[in-house]
Design a protein around this motif. Structure first.
Motif, PDB file in Angstrom:
ATOM      1  N   LEU A   1      37.656 -80.609  35.921  1.00  0.00           N
ATOM      2  CA  LEU A   1      38.042 -79.777  37.213  1.00  0.00           C
ATOM      3  C   LEU A   1      37.761 -78.437  37.252  1.00  0.00           C
ATOM      4  O   LEU A   1      37.735 -78.485  38.723  1.00  0.00           O
ATOM      5  CB  LEU A   1      39.552 -80.628  37.217  1.00  0.00           C
ATOM      6  N   ALA A   2      37.895 -77.716  35.894  1.00  0.00           N
ATOM      7  CA  ALA A   2      37.791 -76.371  36.533  1.00  0.00           C
ATOM      8  C   ALA A   2      36.200 -76.656  37.331  1.00  0.00           C
ATOM      9  O   ALA A   2      36.290 -75.055  38.107  1.00  0.00           O
ATOM     10  CB  ALA A   2      37.839 -75.638  35.178  1.00  0.00           C
ATOM     11  N   LEU A   3      35.415 -76.805  36.859  1.00  0.00           N
ATOM     12  CA  LEU A   3      34.027 -76.868  36.941  1.00  0.00           C
ATOM     13  C   LEU A   3      33.967 -76.750  38.938  1.00  0.00           C
ATOM     14  O   LEU A   3      33.048 -76.359  39.325  1.00  0.00           O
ATOM     15  CB  LEU A   3      33.163 -77.937  36.436  1.00  0.00           C
ATOM     16  N   ILE A   4      34.840 -78.462  38.741  1.00  0.00           N
ATOM     17  CA  ILE A   4      35.149 -78.060  40.389  1.00  0.00           C
ATOM     18  C   ILE A   4      35.398 -77.499  41.608  1.00  0.00           C
ATOM     19  O   ILE A   4      34.692 -77.357  42.357  1.00  0.00           O
ATOM     20  CB  ILE A   4      35.364 -79.733  40.435  1.00  0.00           C
ATOM     21  N   LEU A   5      36.085 -76.777  40.722  1.00  0.00           N
ATOM     22  CA  LEU A   5      36.978 -76.042  41.126  1.00  0.00           C
ATOM     23  C   LEU A   5      36.486 -74.732  41.848  1.00  0.00           C
ATOM     24  O   LEU A   5      35.806 -74.003  42.660  1.00  0.00           O
ATOM     25  CB  LEU A   5      38.086 -75.809  40.931  1.00  0.00           C
ATOM     26  N   GLY A   6      35.413 -74.158  40.574  1.00  0.00           N
ATOM     27  CA  GLY A   6      34.629 -73.006  40.457  1.00  0.00           C
ATOM     28  C   GLY A   6      33.438 -73.047  41.077  1.00  0.00           C
ATOM     29  O   GLY A   6      32.687 -72.279  42.186  1.00  0.00           O
ATOM     30  N   THR A   7      33.032 -74.341  41.529  1.00  0.00           N
ATOM     31  CA  THR A   7      31.541 -74.747  42.598  1.00  0.00           C
ATOM     32  C   THR A   7      32.332 -74.604  43.796  1.00  0.00           C
ATOM     33  O   THR A   7      31.791 -74.241  44.967  1.00  0.00           O
ATOM     34  CB  THR A   7      31.129 -75.646  41.929  1.00  0.00           C
ATOM     35  N   GLY A   8      33.751 -75.197  43.962  1.00  0.00           N
ATOM     36  CA  GLY A   8      33.905 -74.927  45.605  1.00  0.00           C
ATOM     37  C   GLY A   8      33.973 -73.624  46.145  1.00  0.00           C
ATOM     38  O   GLY A   8      34.188 -73.389  47.091  1.00  0.00           O
ATOM     39  N   ALA A   9      35.075 -72.880  44.538  1.00  0.00           N
ATOM     40  CA  ALA A   9      35.132 -71.567  45.272  1.00  0.00           C
ATOM     41  C   ALA A   9      33.538 -70.850  45.238  1.00  0.00           C
ATOM     42  O   ALA A   9      33.440 -69.472  46.420  1.00  0.00           O
ATOM     43  CB  ALA A   9      35.689 -70.843  43.587  1.00  0.00           C
ATOM     44  N   MET A  10      32.310 -71.232  44.975  1.00  0.00           N
ATOM     45  CA  MET A  10      31.334 -70.797  44.914  1.00  0.00           C
ATOM     46  C   MET A  10      31.452 -70.867  46.529  1.00  0.00           C
ATOM     47  O   MET A  10      29.891 -69.863  47.565  1.00  0.00           O
ATOM     48  CB  MET A  10      30.006 -70.633  44.178  1.00  0.00           C
TER      49      MET A  10
ATOM     50  N   PRO B   1      35.105 -66.890  41.838  1.00  0.00           N
ATOM     51  CA  PRO B   1      36.180 -68.542  41.338  1.00  0.00           C
ATOM     52  C   PRO B   1      36.368 -68.563  40.058  1.00  0.00           C
ATOM     53  O   PRO B   1      36.539 -69.377  39.449  1.00  0.00           O
ATOM     54  CB  PRO B   1      34.106 -68.230  41.244  1.00  0.00           C
ATOM     55  N   PHE B   2      35.788 -67.039  39.094  1.00  0.00           N
ATOM     56  CA  PHE B   2      35.973 -66.916  37.509  1.00  0.00           C
ATOM     57  C   PHE B   2      37.963 -67.110  38.161  1.00  0.00           C
ATOM     58  O   PHE B   2      38.345 -67.375  36.953  1.00  0.00           O
ATOM     59  CB  PHE B   2      35.832 -65.920  36.937  1.00  0.00           C
ATOM     60  N   ILE B   3      38.452 -66.093  38.518  1.00  0.00           N
ATOM     61  CA  ILE B   3      39.371 -65.836  38.032  1.00  0.00           C
ATOM     62  C   ILE B   3      40.188 -67.637  38.614  1.00  0.00           C
ATOM     63  O   ILE B   3      41.948 -67.978  38.159  1.00  0.00           O
ATOM     64  CB  ILE B   3      40.334 -65.156  39.359  1.00  0.00           C
ATOM     65  N   THR B   4      39.979 -68.436  39.692  1.00  0.00           N
ATOM     66  CA  THR B   4      40.466 -69.606  40.094  1.00  0.00           C
ATOM     67  C   THR B   4      40.713 -70.671  39.142  1.00  0.00           C
ATOM     68  O   THR B   4      41.496 -71.238  38.856  1.00  0.00           O
ATOM     69  CB  THR B   4      39.182 -70.389  41.111  1.00  0.00           C
ATOM     70  N   ILE B   5      39.425 -70.451  38.354  1.00  0.00           N
ATOM     71  CA  ILE B   5      39.023 -71.738  36.663  1.00  0.00           C
ATOM     72  C   ILE B   5      39.844 -71.169  36.168  1.00  0.00           C
ATOM     73  O   ILE B   5      41.444 -72.408  35.117  1.00  0.00           O
ATOM     74  CB  ILE B   5      37.652 -71.945  36.123  1.00  0.00           C
ATOM     75  N   TYR B   6      40.774 -69.630  36.275  1.00  0.00           N
ATOM     76  CA  TYR B   6      41.489 -69.435  35.225  1.00  0.00           C
ATOM     77  C   TYR B   6      43.095 -69.458  35.148  1.00  0.00           C
ATOM     78  O   TYR B   6      43.575 -69.576  34.271  1.00  0.00           O
ATOM     79  CB  TYR B   6      41.202 -67.011  35.122  1.00  0.00           C
TER      80      TYR B   6
END
Length: 434
Positions: free
Chosen positions: A223-232, A376-381
């Motif tokens: 899920l974090a990977l998907i969120l990070g990709t979405g943020a980018m 993206p980093f602060i999103t998955i963090y």
């Protein structure tokens, strides 16, 4: 192609090799990706191994001091520009006065301070482009090591008791691999964007990190990977034009509000999505125990870094264990962890720092460098912070990266103002004929 990559690295880092090696070494050591391959894959290390591991970090601190000597003016500027982070460090030190184990608080605060120092000096030493590549190189080592351990040494690099077959690479547990590779994926994608001459190297590394997340079978990491990709993707689209940026910002706010409502009103659905039960695999029981013990000292907490190692009849750990029904080793939430250690005082400072970092990272979405990694980093963090203790850690790459982000976002030099000045005809003339 390999020769071109090597020549490109040699050209870009000429005269700065010492800083590169020291920074990559510091981040790699803080990742703890070397601990399991060297000392075994048990989640509980023997006392002798723990003593050796602690001593190994002293050379890491020396590396941080060497970088400090090379960039002390920039570090001083970073300290002056990050008062909230400094306040959080100070409150952790001040907790010695009310700690349930003052000597342990002092020892762990020293390690914590060195971790913060490392974050400051790495952020101050490099431009955004070089910083992102430094982080990517450190994670490239972890990516390569995890493939080697999982493929060539499957009895070690894969889970053998619980979740049999799931990859754990150079880490003791599969979820650790997934969480680390989430950040590695973001760093490598950002490096591919910021360093186009090595785009294929970093794109391949990002694909490897994503593959390791899948092989870890960690749903939270996926899920974090998907969120990070979405943020980018959000950042890339936002930079296509002002109108699209405004529309996407509005949509992002709506999505965040909807997500918050979903979490508050239907938490069980979120747990199902993450593959966890309603107690988050016992985490809520731990939080109930923390709520119970914090009734006595809600303002100050019980001291930095000591609650989970101080055992006894009347210690906070004893009552947390009593309420939770089992012995926990950390709070499984950075918010509860900060509250337990430093009370509402520290929790308020941490919340302010968290909000400040989010706002500055969001600003970088539209202007300046660093946006492809910071947001993206602060999103998955943020996602991981809900169920993992990843704040105010010592000898921990996740906390070191947070410090790096906070300091780098505060420092001038790579932002829109610097970019604007660098594009003036006078500056271009000087660069051309200097």
């Amino acid at each position: 192609m390999l020769r071109d990559i090597i020549d490109g690295i040699r050209e870009d880092w000429e005269g700065d090799w010492l800083s590169l090696i020291l920074a990559v070494g510091i981040l790699f050591m803080f990742s703890q990706g070397w601990v399991s391959p060297v000392f075994g894959y048990s989640t509980e290390q023997p006392a002798w191994a723990g003593a050796i591991i602690r001593n190994i970090y002293y050379p890491v601190y020396v590396c941080a001091f060497v970088l400090l000597a090379l960039s002390w003016r920039q570090v001083l500027s970073g300290v002056m520009r990050t008062p909230i982070l400094v306040a959080l460090i100070v409150i952790c030190a001040a907790s010695y006065l009310w700690s349930v184990d003052p000597s342990a608080t002092m020892r762990r605060f020293i390690a914590f301070a060195m971790t913060c120092l490392a974050g400051y000096v790495i952020a101050a030493r490099f431009s955004w482009t070089k910083l992102i590549e430094v982080v990517a190189i450190a994670y490239l080592i972890l990516i390569a090591g995890s493939f080697i351990m999982a493929i060539l040494f499957p009895d070690k690099g894969r889970m053998t008791t619980l979740f049999v077959g799931a990859w754990r690479g150079v880490f003791a547990e599969k979820n650790n691999l997934g969480a680390v590779m989430d950040v590695g994926y973001l760093a490598c994608v950002a490096a591919a964007i910021h360093v186009p001459k090595r785009r294929w190297l970093w794109a391949a590394a990002a694909a490897g990190a994503a593959f390791l997340v899948l092989m870890s079978t960690s749903k939270t990491s996926l899920l974090a990977l998907i969120l990070g990709t979405g943020a980018m993707s959000f950042i890339w689209l936002s930079r296509r034009g002002p109108i699209l940026g405004i529309v996407l910002t509005w949509l992002a706010v709506c999505v965040l509000m909807a997500l918050g409502t979903f979490i508050v009103l239907m938490p069980e659905k979120l747990f199902l999505l993450l593959g966890k039960d309603a107690t988050l695999t016992g985490r809520t029981n731990i939080w109930e125990g923390i709520d119970f013990v914090m009734q006595k000292q809600p303002l100050t907490g019980y001291g930095y870094g000591v609650v989970w190692s101080t055992e006894g009849e009347w210690t906070p750990l004893r009552w947390i264990t009593e309420v939770a029904g089992f012995r926990a080793y950390h709070a499984h939430s950075c918010w509860y962890e900060v509250w337990l250690a430093t009370g509402y005082i520290g929790l308020t400072i941490w919340a302010c720092l968290f909000a400040e970092t989010w706002l500055k990272a969001f600003y970088r979405t539209y202007r300046g460098d660093g946006g492809y990694f910071a947001l993206p980093f602060i999103t998955i963090y943020s996602l991981m912070s809900l169920t993992e203790s990843i704040a105010i850690g010592w000898n921990d790459i996740r906390w070191c990266l947070i410090v790096i982000m906070v300091v780098k976002l505060a420092l001038p030099g790579d932002g829109p103002k610097a970019r604007l000045l660098s594009d003036t005809p006078e500056t271009k003339y000087r660069k051309l004929y200097s």
